[in-house]
Design a protein around this motif. Structure first.
Motif, PDB file in Angstrom:
ATOM      1  N   GLN A  22       3.764   9.287  -0.970  1.00 55.61           N
ATOM      2  CA  GLN A  22       4.458   8.184  -1.617  1.00 55.61           C
ATOM      3  C   GLN A  22       5.667   7.718  -0.806  1.00 55.61           C
ATOM      4  O   GLN A  22       6.461   8.527  -0.329  1.00 55.61           O
ATOM      5  CB  GLN A  22       4.917   8.608  -3.015  1.00 55.61           C
ATOM      6  N   LEU A  23       5.781   6.415  -0.673  1.00 48.94           N
ATOM      7  CA  LEU A  23       6.932   5.767  -0.059  1.00 48.94           C
ATOM      8  C   LEU A  23       7.378   4.652  -0.986  1.00 48.94           C
ATOM      9  O   LEU A  23       6.618   3.694  -1.216  1.00 48.94           O
ATOM     10  CB  LEU A  23       6.569   5.199   1.318  1.00 48.94           C
ATOM     11  N   GLY A  48       7.429   4.520  -4.113  1.00 53.09           N
ATOM     12  CA  GLY A  48       6.584   4.360  -5.291  1.00 53.09           C
ATOM     13  C   GLY A  48       5.125   4.044  -5.046  1.00 53.09           C
ATOM     14  O   GLY A  48       4.357   3.869  -6.008  1.00 53.09           O
ATOM     15  N   LYS A  49       4.697   3.964  -3.782  1.00 57.39           N
ATOM     16  CA  LYS A  49       3.277   3.710  -3.508  1.00 57.39           C
ATOM     17  C   LYS A  49       2.896   4.391  -2.199  1.00 57.39           C
ATOM     18  O   LYS A  49       3.759   4.708  -1.377  1.00 57.39           O
ATOM     19  CB  LYS A  49       2.987   2.210  -3.470  1.00 57.39           C
ATOM     20  N   PRO A  50       1.600   4.617  -1.959  1.00 60.81           N
ATOM     21  CA  PRO A  50       1.191   5.305  -0.736  1.00 60.81           C
ATOM     22  C   PRO A  50       1.635   4.564   0.528  1.00 60.81           C
ATOM     23  O   PRO A  50       1.672   3.333   0.556  1.00 60.81           O
ATOM     24  CB  PRO A  50      -0.341   5.340  -0.847  1.00 60.81           C
ATOM     25  N   ILE A  51       1.981   5.333   1.553  1.00 66.01           N
ATOM     26  CA  ILE A  51       2.362   4.750   2.842  1.00 66.01           C
ATOM     27  C   ILE A  51       1.328   3.733   3.293  1.00 66.01           C
ATOM     28  O   ILE A  51       1.655   2.623   3.723  1.00 66.01           O
ATOM     29  CB  ILE A  51       2.519   5.866   3.895  1.00 66.01           C
ATOM     30  N   LEU A  52       0.055   4.109   3.205  1.00 69.02           N
ATOM     31  CA  LEU A  52      -1.022   3.230   3.668  1.00 69.02           C
ATOM     32  C   LEU A  52      -1.043   1.910   2.915  1.00 69.02           C
ATOM     33  O   LEU A  52      -1.340   0.857   3.492  1.00 69.02           O
ATOM     34  CB  LEU A  52      -2.364   3.952   3.539  1.00 69.02           C
ATOM     35  N   ALA A  53      -0.721   1.931   1.632  1.00 71.64           N
ATOM     36  CA  ALA A  53      -0.715   0.700   0.849  1.00 71.64           C
ATOM     37  C   ALA A  53       0.340  -0.272   1.356  1.00 71.64           C
ATOM     38  O   ALA A  53       0.121  -1.490   1.393  1.00 71.64           O
ATOM     39  CB  ALA A  53      -0.485   1.012  -0.629  1.00 71.64           C
ATOM     40  N   ASP A  88      11.068  11.109   8.661  1.00 68.49           N
ATOM     41  CA  ASP A  88      10.719   9.697   8.806  1.00 68.49           C
ATOM     42  C   ASP A  88      10.566   9.012   7.445  1.00 68.49           C
ATOM     43  O   ASP A  88      10.859   7.818   7.302  1.00 68.49           O
ATOM     44  CB  ASP A  88       9.417   9.546   9.594  1.00 68.49           C
ATOM     45  N   LEU A  89      10.098   9.758   6.443  1.00 70.00           N
ATOM     46  CA  LEU A  89       9.985   9.195   5.095  1.00 70.00           C
ATOM     47  C   LEU A  89      11.358   8.802   4.555  1.00 70.00           C
ATOM     48  O   LEU A  89      11.524   7.734   3.958  1.00 70.00           O
ATOM     49  CB  LEU A  89       9.333  10.203   4.146  1.00 70.00           C
ATOM     50  N   THR A  90      12.338   9.652   4.788  1.00 73.12           N
ATOM     51  CA  THR A  90      13.700   9.364   4.341  1.00 73.12           C
ATOM     52  C   THR A  90      14.247   8.122   5.040  1.00 73.12           C
ATOM     53  O   THR A  90      14.880   7.264   4.410  1.00 73.12           O
ATOM     54  CB  THR A  90      14.610  10.572   4.619  1.00 73.12           C
ATOM     55  N   ILE A  91      13.990   8.020   6.340  1.00 71.38           N
ATOM     56  CA  ILE A  91      14.445   6.855   7.103  1.00 71.38           C
ATOM     57  C   ILE A  91      13.764   5.585   6.596  1.00 71.38           C
ATOM     58  O   ILE A  91      14.409   4.536   6.419  1.00 71.38           O
ATOM     59  CB  ILE A  91      14.167   7.064   8.603  1.00 71.38           C
ATOM     60  N   ALA A  92      12.453   5.672   6.342  1.00 77.28           N
ATOM     61  CA  ALA A  92      11.714   4.505   5.861  1.00 77.28           C
ATOM     62  C   ALA A  92      12.222   4.035   4.501  1.00 77.28           C
ATOM     63  O   ALA A  92      12.342   2.835   4.244  1.00 77.28           O
ATOM     64  CB  ALA A  92      10.214   4.828   5.785  1.00 77.28           C
TER      65      ALA A  92
END
Length: 234
Positions: free
Chosen positions: A29-30, A32-37, A219-223
């Protein structure tokens, strides 16, 4: 005359072991939704993109259908089973694109923050030059080392570019490059390498430092921070 199409291949068959997660990183999750989405959204809403070829690990086709494709409204997606390597997966995608495709973009599934302006510029420049890659000027000094770990050279940073995606090509050119690489046993570090191997010039399209590839938990935190900053600036 038939319309020439622009397709994007999104290889998302990797396992992302450096994330230390129980599922492949593209389903984490990124905001609230999947990274790929997030990645798919960028190309789904772009009017210049006619088709999205999503290349997935064969063992995750049902997972992708359930958590991404079925959960959001996509009209451009064609789902394809990937191979054992990224290069094999991209080639599977190339063989699956609409035969009317003239321009094909190849974009990492784990780069969810691609800007519309970069997509547009990549297509425009590829129509002129046949092969382009997105990159940003290197911020850090780069050292070339030998096998013993000693510095051998310090390249001029003015001529160094950190490569991102999308990498965009004339369809016939990139398909030929992949086919010849397969026949010759050549493995490239990226798709542009295979075109360079054919002695075809590749043009750099200046990208954005926010177009990060999510590889590690940090990287998730940065994104998340980038998304918040972009929202605050609207």
């Amino acid at each position: 005359m038939e319309k020439s199409l622009t397709s994007v291949i999104i290889p998302a068959a990797g396992l992302g072991r450096r994330m230390n997660a129980s599922v492949s990183k593209q389903y984490l999750q990124l905001n609230g939704k999947p990274i790929l989405a997030h990645t798919l959204d960028a190309f789904e809403k772009c009017p210049l993109i006619d088709e999205i070829v999503l290349v997935i690990n064969p063992e995750e086709l049902d997972l992708c259908q359930e958590q991404v494709i079925g959960a959001y409204s996509y009209n451009k997606i064609k789902l394809v089973a990937g191979g054992d390597t990224r290069q094999e997966s991209v080639f599977a995608g190339l063989k699956a694109v609409n035969p009317q495709t003239r321009i094909v973009m190849i974009h990492d599934g784990a780069r969810p923050l691609i800007r519309q302006s970069v997509i547009r510029k990549s297509i425009e420049e590829t129509l002129k030059h046949r092969a382009t890659v997105v990159g940003v000027p290197a911020k850090n000094t780069i050292k070339v080392i030998n096998e013993e770990g000693f510095v051998e050279d310090t390249p001029d940073r003015n001529y160094l570019v950190e490569i991102q995606t999308p990498q965009t090509f004339d369809y016939d050119l990139i398909k030929e490059a992949h086919q010849k690489a397969l026949e010759s046993g050549v493995v490239g570090t990226d798709d542009a390498f295979l075109v360079e191997w054919l002695k075809i010039p590749v043009k750099i399209v200046v990208g954005d430092y926010t177009n990060i590839k999510i590889t590690t938990p940090e990287d998730l935190t940065i994104a998340e921070a980038i998304i918040k900053q972009m929202a605050d600036n609207l």
